[in-house]
Motif scaffolding. Structure first.
Motif, PDB file in Angstrom:
ATOM      1  N   HIS A  37       0.856  -1.170   0.000  1.00  0.00           N
ATOM      2  CA  HIS A  37       0.000   0.000   0.000  1.00  0.00           C
ATOM      3  C   HIS A  37       0.901   1.232   0.000  1.00  0.00           C
ATOM      4  O   HIS A  37       2.093   1.129   0.309  1.00  0.00           O
ATOM      5  CB  HIS A  37      -0.891   0.020   1.238  1.00  0.00           C
ATOM      6  CG  HIS A  37      -1.728  -1.206   1.384  1.00  0.00           C
ATOM      7  ND1 HIS A  37      -3.099  -1.200   1.231  1.00  0.00           N
ATOM      8  CD2 HIS A  37      -1.391  -2.499   1.660  1.00  0.00           C
ATOM      9  CE1 HIS A  37      -3.572  -2.420   1.425  1.00  0.00           C
ATOM     10  NE2 HIS A  37      -2.547  -3.234   1.671  1.00  0.00           N
ATOM     11  N   ARG A  38       0.344   2.356  -0.332  1.00  0.00           N
ATOM     12  CA  ARG A  38       1.128   3.587  -0.270  1.00  0.00           C
ATOM     13  C   ARG A  38       0.266   4.746   0.199  1.00  0.00           C
ATOM     14  O   ARG A  38      -0.961   4.730   0.022  1.00  0.00           O
ATOM     15  CB  ARG A  38       1.762   3.908  -1.623  1.00  0.00           C
ATOM     16  CG  ARG A  38       0.780   4.270  -2.711  1.00  0.00           C
ATOM     17  CD  ARG A  38       1.503   4.432  -4.047  1.00  0.00           C
ATOM     18  NE  ARG A  38       0.600   4.802  -5.129  1.00  0.00           N
ATOM     19  CZ  ARG A  38       0.956   4.855  -6.413  1.00  0.00           C
ATOM     20  NH1 ARG A  38       2.211   4.560  -6.782  1.00  0.00           N
ATOM     21  NH2 ARG A  38       0.075   5.207  -7.331  1.00  0.00           N
ATOM     22  N   GLN A  39       0.935   5.715   0.783  1.00  0.00           N
ATOM     23  CA  GLN A  39       0.249   6.905   1.241  1.00  0.00           C
ATOM     24  C   GLN A  39       1.098   8.125   0.925  1.00  0.00           C
ATOM     25  O   GLN A  39       2.218   8.257   1.421  1.00  0.00           O
ATOM     26  CB  GLN A  39      -0.044   6.836   2.742  1.00  0.00           C
ATOM     27  CG  GLN A  39      -0.917   7.963   3.234  1.00  0.00           C
ATOM     28  CD  GLN A  39      -1.477   7.700   4.615  1.00  0.00           C
ATOM     29  OE1 GLN A  39      -0.971   6.869   5.364  1.00  0.00           O
ATOM     30  NE2 GLN A  39      -2.536   8.416   4.979  1.00  0.00           N
ATOM     31  N   ALA A  40       0.550   8.976   0.096  1.00  0.00           N
ATOM     32  CA  ALA A  40       1.209  10.225  -0.247  1.00  0.00           C
ATOM     33  C   ALA A  40       0.739  11.313   0.716  1.00  0.00           C
ATOM     34  O   ALA A  40      -0.336  11.201   1.315  1.00  0.00           O
ATOM     35  CB  ALA A  40       0.871  10.606  -1.685  1.00  0.00           C
ATOM     36  N   PRO A  41       1.523  12.368   0.873  1.00  0.00           N
ATOM     37  CA  PRO A  41       1.135  13.449   1.785  1.00  0.00           C
ATOM     38  C   PRO A  41      -0.245  14.010   1.447  1.00  0.00           C
ATOM     39  O   PRO A  41      -0.527  14.322   0.283  1.00  0.00           O
ATOM     40  CB  PRO A  41       2.221  14.496   1.564  1.00  0.00           C
ATOM     41  CG  PRO A  41       3.403  13.717   1.107  1.00  0.00           C
ATOM     42  CD  PRO A  41       2.841  12.594   0.277  1.00  0.00           C
ATOM     43  N   GLY A  42      -1.092  14.087   2.459  1.00  0.00           N
ATOM     44  CA  GLY A  42      -2.419  14.639   2.274  1.00  0.00           C
ATOM     45  C   GLY A  42      -3.424  13.726   1.610  1.00  0.00           C
ATOM     46  O   GLY A  42      -4.549  14.139   1.326  1.00  0.00           O
ATOM     47  N   LYS A  43      -3.012  12.487   1.365  1.00  0.00           N
ATOM     48  CA  LYS A  43      -3.908  11.546   0.695  1.00  0.00           C
ATOM     49  C   LYS A  43      -4.130  10.318   1.569  1.00  0.00           C
ATOM     50  O   LYS A  43      -3.369  10.045   2.485  1.00  0.00           O
ATOM     51  CB  LYS A  43      -3.338  11.129  -0.657  1.00  0.00           C
ATOM     52  CG  LYS A  43      -3.248  12.260  -1.666  1.00  0.00           C
ATOM     53  CD  LYS A  43      -2.860  11.739  -3.037  1.00  0.00           C
ATOM     54  CE  LYS A  43      -2.861  12.847  -4.064  1.00  0.00           C
ATOM     55  NZ  LYS A  43      -2.500  12.341  -5.426  1.00  0.00           N
ATOM     56  N   GLU A  44      -5.178   9.578   1.258  1.00  0.00           N
ATOM     57  CA  GLU A  44      -5.468   8.350   1.983  1.00  0.00           C
ATOM     58  C   GLU A  44      -4.536   7.227   1.512  1.00  0.00           C
ATOM     59  O   GLU A  44      -4.034   7.234   0.384  1.00  0.00           O
ATOM     60  CB  GLU A  44      -6.928   7.935   1.766  1.00  0.00           C
ATOM     61  CG  GLU A  44      -7.926   8.905   2.370  1.00  0.00           C
ATOM     62  CD  GLU A  44      -9.346   8.384   2.282  1.00  0.00           C
ATOM     63  OE1 GLU A  44     -10.243   9.035   2.848  1.00  0.00           O
ATOM     64  OE2 GLU A  44      -9.557   7.337   1.645  1.00  0.00           O
ATOM     65  N   ARG A  45      -4.337   6.268   2.399  1.00  0.00           N
ATOM     66  CA  ARG A  45      -3.558   5.093   2.022  1.00  0.00           C
ATOM     67  C   ARG A  45      -4.330   4.306   0.971  1.00  0.00           C
ATOM     68  O   ARG A  45      -5.549   4.118   1.092  1.00  0.00           O
ATOM     69  CB  ARG A  45      -3.289   4.225   3.246  1.00  0.00           C
ATOM     70  CG  ARG A  45      -2.296   3.121   3.023  1.00  0.00           C
ATOM     71  CD  ARG A  45      -1.944   2.414   4.326  1.00  0.00           C
ATOM     72  NE  ARG A  45      -1.330   3.310   5.298  1.00  0.00           N
ATOM     73  CZ  ARG A  45      -0.773   2.878   6.432  1.00  0.00           C
ATOM     74  NH1 ARG A  45      -0.766   1.588   6.727  1.00  0.00           N
ATOM     75  NH2 ARG A  45      -0.256   3.747   7.273  1.00  0.00           N
ATOM     76  N   GLU A  46      -3.616   3.843  -0.047  1.00  0.00           N
ATOM     77  CA  GLU A  46      -4.259   3.089  -1.121  1.00  0.00           C
ATOM     78  C   GLU A  46      -3.517   1.786  -1.388  1.00  0.00           C
ATOM     79  O   GLU A  46      -2.303   1.695  -1.199  1.00  0.00           O
ATOM     80  CB  GLU A  46      -4.307   3.930  -2.404  1.00  0.00           C
ATOM     81  CG  GLU A  46      -2.961   4.281  -2.978  1.00  0.00           C
ATOM     82  CD  GLU A  46      -3.044   4.961  -4.342  1.00  0.00           C
ATOM     83  OE1 GLU A  46      -4.135   5.031  -4.929  1.00  0.00           O
ATOM     84  OE2 GLU A  46      -1.988   5.419  -4.826  1.00  0.00           O
ATOM     85  N   LEU A  47      -4.297   0.808  -1.843  1.00  0.00           N
ATOM     86  CA  LEU A  47      -3.717  -0.471  -2.222  1.00  0.00           C
ATOM     87  C   LEU A  47      -2.968  -0.320  -3.544  1.00  0.00           C
ATOM     88  O   LEU A  47      -3.503   0.233  -4.504  1.00  0.00           O
ATOM     89  CB  LEU A  47      -4.816  -1.516  -2.370  1.00  0.00           C
ATOM     90  CG  LEU A  47      -4.391  -2.886  -2.890  1.00  0.00           C
ATOM     91  CD1 LEU A  47      -3.488  -3.587  -1.884  1.00  0.00           C
ATOM     92  CD2 LEU A  47      -5.614  -3.743  -3.201  1.00  0.00           C
ATOM     93  N   VAL A  48      -1.763  -0.829  -3.580  1.00  0.00           N
ATOM     94  CA  VAL A  48      -0.958  -0.811  -4.798  1.00  0.00           C
ATOM     95  C   VAL A  48      -0.991  -2.171  -5.492  1.00  0.00           C
ATOM     96  O   VAL A  48      -1.233  -2.256  -6.695  1.00  0.00           O
ATOM     97  CB  VAL A  48       0.494  -0.420  -4.482  1.00  0.00           C
ATOM     98  CG1 VAL A  48       1.365  -0.517  -5.736  1.00  0.00           C
ATOM     99  CG2 VAL A  48       0.561   0.979  -3.882  1.00  0.00           C
ATOM    100  N   ALA A  49      -0.723  -3.229  -4.725  1.00  0.00           N
ATOM    101  CA  ALA A  49      -0.660  -4.571  -5.298  1.00  0.00           C
ATOM    102  C   ALA A  49      -0.863  -5.592  -4.195  1.00  0.00           C
ATOM    103  O   ALA A  49      -0.528  -5.345  -3.044  1.00  0.00           O
ATOM    104  CB  ALA A  49       0.674  -4.802  -5.988  1.00  0.00           C
ATOM    105  N   ALA A  50      -1.393  -6.752  -4.588  1.00  0.00           N
ATOM    106  CA  ALA A  50      -1.612  -7.829  -3.630  1.00  0.00           C
ATOM    107  C   ALA A  50      -1.290  -9.153  -4.295  1.00  0.00           C
ATOM    108  O   ALA A  50      -1.413  -9.291  -5.521  1.00  0.00           O
ATOM    109  CB  ALA A  50      -3.048  -7.818  -3.124  1.00  0.00           C
TER     110      ALA A  50
END
Length: 116
Positions: A37-50
């Motif tokens: 998962h990743r989280q950029a500044p000011g953004k919600e954490r998002e799934l990248v790959a599973a």
């Protein structure tokens, strides 16, 4: 004690590549769905790959399809994220996660910065 330790982050130029690793311990790694998962500044954490426990099924966010690859080595209790053709919008803290319902574990994250 459960541990997920990410490594491999850093600063890379646009178009470059990085390979993230996540070393797991303290649980039966081969039972768990592993994901990045990743989280950029000011953004919600998002799934990248599973990736499924056996490694046969993988899923990717639309934004990284064709550029990122996820893999795992159950003998080494490690999951990888190969990131190619990196873009500035890939800049974020990348987290490793292990899930086997109802349990979910998270790593501390590793910073990936894409900039010229």
């Amino acid at each position: 004690q459960v541990q997920l330790v990410e490594s491999g982050g850093g600063l890379v130029q646009p178009g470059g590549s990085l390979r993230l690793s996540c070393a797991a311990s303290g649980f039966t790694f081969s039972n768990y769905i592993m994901s990045w998962h990743r989280q950029a500044p000011g953004k919600e954490r998002e799934l990248v790959a599973a990736i499924s426990p056996g490694g046969n099924t993988v899923n990717f966010a639309d934004s990284v399809k064709g550029r990122f690859t996820i893999s795992r080595d159950n003998a080494k209790n490690t999951v990888y994220l190969q990131m190619n053709s990196l873009k500035p919008e890939d800049t974020a803290v990348y987290y490793c996660s292990a899930r086997w319902a109802p349990k979910t574990y998270w790593g501390q994250g590793t910073q990936v910065s894409v900039s010229s």
